[in-house]
Design a protein around this motif. Structure first.
Motif, PDB file in Angstrom:
ATOM      1  N   SER A   4       0.811  -1.219   0.000  1.00 15.71           N
ATOM      2  CA  SER A   4       0.000   0.000   0.000  1.00 15.71           C
ATOM      3  C   SER A   4       0.844   1.269   0.000  1.00 15.71           C
ATOM      4  O   SER A   4       0.478   2.259  -0.623  1.00 15.71           O
ATOM      5  N   PHE A   5       1.976   1.261   0.706  1.00 13.75           N
ATOM      6  CA  PHE A   5       2.771   2.498   0.741  1.00 13.75           C
ATOM      7  C   PHE A   5       3.991   2.448  -0.175  1.00 13.75           C
ATOM      8  O   PHE A   5       4.782   3.383  -0.211  1.00 13.75           O
ATOM      9  N   ARG A   6       4.099   1.352  -0.951  1.00  9.02           N
ATOM     10  CA  ARG A   6       5.204   1.283  -1.912  1.00  9.02           C
ATOM     11  C   ARG A   6       4.753   1.532  -3.351  1.00  9.02           C
ATOM     12  O   ARG A   6       5.558   1.423  -4.263  1.00  9.02           O
ATOM     13  N   GLY A   7       3.469   1.816  -3.561  1.00  9.69           N
ATOM     14  CA  GLY A   7       3.076   2.209  -4.909  1.00  9.69           C
ATOM     15  C   GLY A   7       1.867   1.540  -5.512  1.00  9.69           C
ATOM     16  O   GLY A   7       1.497   1.851  -6.652  1.00  9.69           O
ATOM     17  N   ALA A   8       1.215   0.606  -4.808  1.00  5.75           N
ATOM     18  CA  ALA A   8       0.049  -0.065  -5.385  1.00  5.75           C
ATOM     19  C   ALA A   8      -1.089   0.917  -5.616  1.00  5.75           C
ATOM     20  O   ALA A   8      -1.305   1.839  -4.824  1.00  5.75           O
ATOM     21  N   THR A   9      -1.834   0.712  -6.702  1.00  6.96           N
ATOM     22  CA  THR A   9      -3.020   1.530  -6.980  1.00  6.96           C
ATOM     23  C   THR A   9      -4.165   1.114  -6.074  1.00  6.96           C
ATOM     24  O   THR A   9      -4.952   1.947  -5.634  1.00  6.96           O
ATOM     25  N   TRP A  10      -4.279  -0.171  -5.828  1.00  9.06           N
ATOM     26  CA  TRP A  10      -5.229  -0.640  -4.816  1.00  9.06           C
ATOM     27  C   TRP A  10      -4.695  -1.907  -4.167  1.00  9.06           C
ATOM     28  O   TRP A  10      -3.853  -2.607  -4.732  1.00  9.06           O
ATOM     29  N   VAL A  11      -5.135  -2.159  -2.941  1.00 12.23           N
ATOM     30  CA  VAL A  11      -4.719  -3.333  -2.177  1.00 12.23           C
ATOM     31  C   VAL A  11      -5.939  -3.958  -1.517  1.00 12.23           C
ATOM     32  O   VAL A  11      -6.945  -3.290  -1.263  1.00 12.23           O
ATOM     33  N   ALA A  12      -5.823  -5.262  -1.235  1.00  7.52           N
ATOM     34  CA  ALA A  12      -6.936  -5.986  -0.611  1.00  7.52           C
ATOM     35  C   ALA A  12      -6.392  -6.996   0.382  1.00  7.52           C
ATOM     36  O   ALA A  12      -5.328  -7.593   0.165  1.00  7.52           O
ATOM     37  N   LEU A  13      -7.131  -7.205   1.474  1.00  3.58           N
ATOM     38  CA  LEU A  13      -6.793  -8.216   2.482  1.00  3.58           C
ATOM     39  C   LEU A  13      -8.055  -9.003   2.807  1.00  3.58           C
ATOM     40  O   LEU A  13      -9.102  -8.410   3.109  1.00  3.58           O
ATOM     41  N   HIS A  14      -7.957 -10.338   2.737  1.00  4.02           N
ATOM     42  CA  HIS A  14      -9.133 -11.191   2.875  1.00  4.02           C
ATOM     43  C   HIS A  14      -8.949 -12.268   3.942  1.00  4.02           C
ATOM     44  O   HIS A  14      -7.849 -12.800   4.110  1.00  4.02           O
ATOM     45  N   ASN A  15     -10.041 -12.616   4.573  1.00  2.59           N
ATOM     46  CA  ASN A  15     -10.170 -13.848   5.350  1.00  2.59           C
ATOM     47  C   ASN A  15     -10.830 -14.864   4.422  1.00  2.59           C
ATOM     48  O   ASN A  15     -11.860 -14.594   3.826  1.00  2.59           O
ATOM     49  N   GLY A  16     -10.244 -16.043   4.335  1.00  2.67           N
ATOM     50  CA  GLY A  16     -10.803 -17.056   3.438  1.00  2.67           C
ATOM     51  C   GLY A  16     -10.205 -16.944   2.052  1.00  2.67           C
ATOM     52  O   GLY A  16      -9.520 -15.994   1.708  1.00  2.67           O
ATOM     53  N   GLY A  17     -10.479 -17.938   1.249  1.00  2.00           N
ATOM     54  CA  GLY A  17      -9.919 -17.997  -0.088  1.00  2.00           C
ATOM     55  C   GLY A  17      -9.221 -19.317  -0.277  1.00  2.00           C
ATOM     56  O   GLY A  17      -8.349 -19.692   0.504  1.00  2.00           O
ATOM     57  N   GLY A  18      -9.629 -20.060  -1.288  1.00  2.00           N
ATOM     58  CA  GLY A  18      -8.996 -21.350  -1.558  1.00  2.00           C
ATOM     59  C   GLY A  18      -9.484 -22.431  -0.624  1.00  2.00           C
ATOM     60  O   GLY A  18     -10.365 -23.204  -0.973  1.00  2.00           O
ATOM     61  N   VAL A  19      -8.952 -22.492   0.583  1.00  2.00           N
ATOM     62  CA  VAL A  19      -9.314 -23.580   1.488  1.00  2.00           C
ATOM     63  C   VAL A  19     -10.458 -23.234   2.432  1.00  2.00           C
ATOM     64  O   VAL A  19     -10.909 -24.087   3.181  1.00  2.00           O
ATOM     65  N   GLY A  20     -10.946 -22.001   2.406  1.00  5.93           N
ATOM     66  CA  GLY A  20     -12.168 -21.724   3.139  1.00  5.93           C
ATOM     67  C   GLY A  20     -12.070 -20.669   4.225  1.00  5.93           C
ATOM     68  O   GLY A  20     -10.993 -20.252   4.650  1.00  5.93           O
ATOM     69  N   TRP A  21     -13.241 -20.263   4.653  1.00  4.40           N
ATOM     70  CA  TRP A  21     -13.417 -19.240   5.680  1.00  4.40           C
ATOM     71  C   TRP A  21     -12.746 -19.662   6.981  1.00  4.40           C
ATOM     72  O   TRP A  21     -12.921 -20.772   7.468  1.00  4.40           O
ATOM     73  N   GLY A  22     -11.960 -18.757   7.548  1.00  2.00           N
ATOM     74  CA  GLY A  22     -11.299 -19.037   8.816  1.00  2.00           C
ATOM     75  C   GLY A  22     -10.050 -19.884   8.693  1.00  2.00           C
ATOM     76  O   GLY A  22      -9.387 -20.154   9.697  1.00  2.00           O
ATOM     77  N   GLU A  23      -9.703 -20.311   7.469  1.00  2.00           N
ATOM     78  CA  GLU A  23      -8.554 -21.189   7.262  1.00  2.00           C
ATOM     79  C   GLU A  23      -7.355 -20.462   6.660  1.00  2.00           C
ATOM     80  O   GLU A  23      -6.283 -21.053   6.532  1.00  2.00           O
ATOM     81  N   VAL A  24      -7.524 -19.181   6.273  1.00  2.00           N
ATOM     82  CA  VAL A  24      -6.469 -18.519   5.512  1.00  2.00           C
ATOM     83  C   VAL A  24      -6.642 -17.008   5.578  1.00  2.00           C
ATOM     84  O   VAL A  24      -7.761 -16.503   5.650  1.00  2.00           O
ATOM     85  N   ILE A  25      -5.525 -16.288   5.558  1.00  2.00           N
ATOM     86  CA  ILE A  25      -5.510 -14.840   5.362  1.00  2.00           C
ATOM     87  C   ILE A  25      -4.704 -14.570   4.093  1.00  2.00           C
ATOM     88  O   ILE A  25      -3.602 -15.109   3.923  1.00  2.00           O
ATOM     89  N   ASN A  26      -5.252 -13.763   3.198  1.00  2.00           N
ATOM     90  CA  ASN A  26      -4.558 -13.529   1.933  1.00  2.00           C
ATOM     91  C   ASN A  26      -4.815 -12.127   1.424  1.00  2.00           C
ATOM     92  O   ASN A  26      -5.800 -11.485   1.791  1.00  2.00           O
ATOM     93  N   GLY A  27      -3.925 -11.652   0.581  1.00  2.00           N
ATOM     94  CA  GLY A  27      -4.067 -10.303   0.048  1.00  2.00           C
ATOM     95  C   GLY A  27      -3.545 -10.181  -1.364  1.00  2.00           C
ATOM     96  O   GLY A  27      -2.815 -11.041  -1.862  1.00  2.00           O
ATOM     97  N   GLY A  28      -3.936  -9.101  -2.023  1.00  2.00           N
ATOM     98  CA  GLY A  28      -3.499  -8.853  -3.390  1.00  2.00           C
ATOM     99  C   GLY A  28      -3.418  -7.369  -3.682  1.00  2.00           C
ATOM    100  O   GLY A  28      -3.644  -6.529  -2.806  1.00  2.00           O
ATOM    101  N   PHE A  29      -3.123  -7.039  -4.943  1.00  2.00           N
ATOM    102  CA  PHE A  29      -2.959  -5.638  -5.325  1.00  2.00           C
ATOM    103  C   PHE A  29      -3.316  -5.446  -6.790  1.00  2.00           C
ATOM    104  O   PHE A  29      -3.399  -6.400  -7.573  1.00  2.00           O
TER     105      PHE A  29
END
Length: 766
Positions: free
Chosen positions: A670-695
């Motif tokens: 977020s502070f190194r130059g991304a236009t947008w960022v996201a942080l999620h609970n869940g994804g792939g293996v399911g709710w409560g099983e993973v924390i993941n993010g993208g840009f």
């Protein structure tokens, strides 16, 4: 400058989309549209008070004068579907990624985000477009259609001095920021850990207060199943290298399941890898969709035919008698044969019995035949023809993707039957891509019921449905175990298959293993984990002009960059990955990989990502590419995801269940130059099983964009490599040391190995 608008009609519609919620007059409530797939009915089990709260929360988006009217229909949606999607506000527009110049925005960044949102909801891309689900059965872009209208309005008004803040699909608003700040910050499913259970999620989603964004659904970065095609190709190729000691997979058989969302990539990946892929899918609509896209070569609902495809050796130009059952006139059948079948044929007999025509003819086939008929805008496949005329794929080493319309458990059990009765093992590699992260809400259908029966039971008796799913999982694993004992190699594809099978009581335990290990490895543990540790992951870009020529230009740039890197000298392991990706790019055009936006994916390391980004940005500046390019990646990457049963399943220092890496990555991007960022609970293996993010990062040809890309992409890879190094991975150690040599400002804490294991044994005795 933006390219000129192409379509005034589209521009008008997009302007309307950007005006905010359409309230005067209200759009007609057309409800659920027919002819498109819909999300399974959800069962949140709300109390009467909770139902009132869900309605109150939904009505917050609307002024009091229309709340009474909307309350009744929202209550009906909640009762019928378990969620308030606000179908009345589903926009009447061709939902797709329009060229960036058509979006009525004040900034390029906002227009790029709008393009990415609409691509995620494109019916050719999205799994359940009217429920705002992109993939994975429940990967939401938004929770309801009011949020879509508000977000598009905010983006159209946003300046470079504002940031849009998103809380689990809800646009909290535009807040003052500065030019170098992200234009968009997204969080999805950030629930207090003790309350991050599936049952609590169902209630909170029904209340409209949280959302499961999967990975790239809720971060607006999905590019269609192409993304997972490439990852699956690399997985299958490297599985062949590891398990079969084979570089050439021709004649090898890969059996798996799922053709719906991301799993739809498996058919195309099997063919690109050169093997025979048999993919089971219970939903006929998914099979049809993949066949129409050219990703699935053949379809059969007959297990005898599937086995025959692996065994029978029919001679070239053999004379075969085929029997087709059609509810059509013989003249129509003649037309179908003439238009779709490349054969010499002679009609021998036509008979009618019980209103169904039985049509006999003889044919000498000289090539694979793709025979189907269009009936009321639907595609109906003539199942028998595919297997009877085709030469045996396995023996003749034909690359093939065959979709089995049925339950994968039936397929696995039939392969066991063939083994028991003939002694022949017909499968070499196996996996699974059912949506087992969501097994009790339509992600996995039990073998005991047909697809429609299963959907009905899910809505009427979810408890019984759950029981049948767990029984089915035990049968599923039992069949796999028998085949694996005879030499088939199976891996978990990170969809929580083995995790849910274990919870169901299936025999997947591994003696003496830790909590993240099972009888079979995850594809990260044995196949992709070392690739991540080298810094390689699913880097991608989208050409916002919508022009295929721009995509071709970026493909050429990417190949040149990787070829130059090889010439400059890289390690053997890195060189192999570069060669795999150069091959991927070269073959991409002929495999019809683009679905939705003009996008490309390739696995690259830090050096490759930065170099490709810089080269693309300069090509934009020089006018070789007509419009900005959005850089992104799957959250399933080197640094983006903490997931103990998938991305970090090969972390063995006890930190696999810690989420510092993904959270730090989100903040650092977020502070190194991304236009947008996201942080999620869940994804792939399911709710409560993973924390993941993208840009998302918009390249517009400017010097500033180049500097942003260098800074952000370097961190986006090095963060995860450093963490993997600290956990003890040798490849990561080597990779981060090389990165430090190339960048004097990078200094990473390196681990010391415990050389003498005996000191540990002696120490714990006291």
């Amino acid at each position: 400058a933006f390219p000129p608008p192409i379509s005034s009609a589209a521009m008008t519609s997009l302007k309307e989309i950007c005006r905010g919620l359409p309230l005067n007059p209200l759009p007609e409530n057309k409800g659920r549209r027919k002819g498109i797939p819909h999300a399974p009915v959800r069962t949140p089990n709300l109390t009467a008070q909770e139902k009132k709260l869900a309605l109150r929360n939904a009505l917050r988006y609307f002024p009091p004068e229309i709340q009474k009217k909307l309350a009744l229909e929202f209550a009906e949606e909640l009762r019928l579907y378990g969620h308030i999607y606000m179908y009345r506000f589903c926009p009447d527009i061709e939902m797709r990624a329009y060229p960036i110049g058509e979006y009525p925005c004040k900034t390029k960044s906002a227009a790029a985000i709008m393009l990415m949102i609409m691509n995620n909801l494109d019916p050719s891309v999205a799994q359940f477009p009217q429920e705002l689900v992109t993939y994975g059965g429940n990967g939401q872009v938004f929770s309801n259609w009011a949020q879509f209208w508000l977000v598009m309005h905010y983006l159209s008004e946003m300046t470079e001095e504002q940031t849009l803040v998103m809380y689990s699909g809800h646009p909290l608003g535009l807040f003052p920021s500065h030019q170098r700040a992200p234009r968009l910050i997204i969080t999805n499913g950030m629930v207090i850990p003790n309350y991050s259970s599936r049952d609590e999620y169902e209630k909170m989603f029904a209340l409209g207060v949280t959302m499961y964004g999967q990975m790239t659904a809720g971060s607006y970065c999905y590019i269609g199943p192409q993304g997972i095609v490439h990852g699956t190709v690399l997985t299958v190729l490297n599985a062949g290298r590891r398990y079969l000691k084979a570089e050439d997979l021709s004649g090898k058989v890969f059996v798996t399941s799922g053709l719906g969302g991301m799993s739809g990539a498996q058919a195309k990946a099997a063919v690109i890898a050169g093997c025979v892929g048999i993919i089971a899918e219970v939903d006929e609509a998914a099979l049809v969709k993949r066949h129409k896209q050219g990703w699935l070569m053949e379809i059969s609902n007959n297990l005898d035919h599937c086995i025959a495809r692996l065994r029978y050796d029919l001679k070239h130009n053999s004379q075969l008698q085929l029997m087709l059952h059609l509810q059509h006139h013989s003249s129509f059948m003649e037309s179908v044969i003439n238009n779709y079948v490349n054969v010499e044929r002679s009609v021998s007999e036509i008979s009618v019995e019980n209103n169904t025509q039985t049509f006999f003819f003889f044919a000498g086939f000289d090539s694979l035949c793709d025979l189907y008929i269009s009936r009321q805008n639907e595609v109906h496949f003539l199942q028998p023809i595919f297997l009877l005329f085709s030469r045996e794929a396995r023996k003749n080493k034909i690359a093939l993707s065959l979709g089995y319309h049925g339950n994968v458990v039936d397929l696995w059990e039939r392969l066991v039957h063939e083994l028991d009765t003939t002694g022949e093992l017909l499968v070499d590699l196996g996996s699974d891509q059912t949506s087992c992260h969501n097994p009790f809400n339509g992600g996995y259908y039990p073998v005991q019921l047909g697809f429609e029966e299963g959907k009905q039971l899910l809505s009427t008796d979810p408890g019984k449905f759950r029981t049948l799913v767990q029984e089915s999982l035990k049968r599923h694993v039992a069949a796999i175990n028998k085949l694996a004992d005879k030499g088939m190699f199976f891996w978990d594809y990170g969809n929580a298959f083995l995790l849910e099978a274990q919870r169901a009581g299936a025999d997947v335990a591994k003696k003496g293993a830790n909590k993240t290990e099972f009888r079979y490895p995850s594809y990260v543990q044995h196949i992709m984990g070392d690739i991540f540790s080298l810094g390689f992951g699913p880097f991608r870009w989208v050409c916002t002009s919508g022009d295929p020529q721009d995509l071709a230009t970026t493909d050429s740039i990417a190949m040149s960059v990787l070829e130059d890197s090889i010439r400059q000298g890289v390690s053997t392991s890195v060189k192999q990955q570069y060669h795999d990706n150069i091959r991927w790019i070269r073959e991409a055009g002929r495999h019809s990989l683009v679905v939705g936006s003009q996008a490309r994916i390739l696995y690259s390391d830090q050096k490759g990502r930065v170099s490709i980004a810089v080269a693309i940005n300069r090509a934009i500046s020089e006018g070789k590419i007509k419009a900005p390019v959005v850089l992104s990646r799957d959250h399933h990457d080197v640094s983006g995801t903490d997931s103990p049963f998938r991305e970090t399943s090969n972390i063995y220092d006890g930190s696999a269940f810690c989420a510092d890496m993904a959270v730090q990555n989100f903040v650092g991007d977020s502070f190194r130059g991304a236009t947008w960022v996201a942080l999620h609970n869940g994804g792939g293996v399911g709710w409560g099983e993973v924390i993941n993010g993208g840009f998302g990062l918009v390249l517009d040809g400017s010097k500033e964009a180049e500097e942003r890309a260098k800074m952000m992409l370097s961190w986006d890879v090095s963060n995860g490599v450093a963490r993997r190094c600290w956990s003890g991975n040798a490849f990561a150690y080597e990779t981060i040391c090389q990165a430090m040599k190339e960048n004097g400002t990078l200094r990473v804490t390196l681990p010391h190995k415990v050389v003498d294991e005996n000191i540990l044994e002696q120490a714990v005795k006291y």
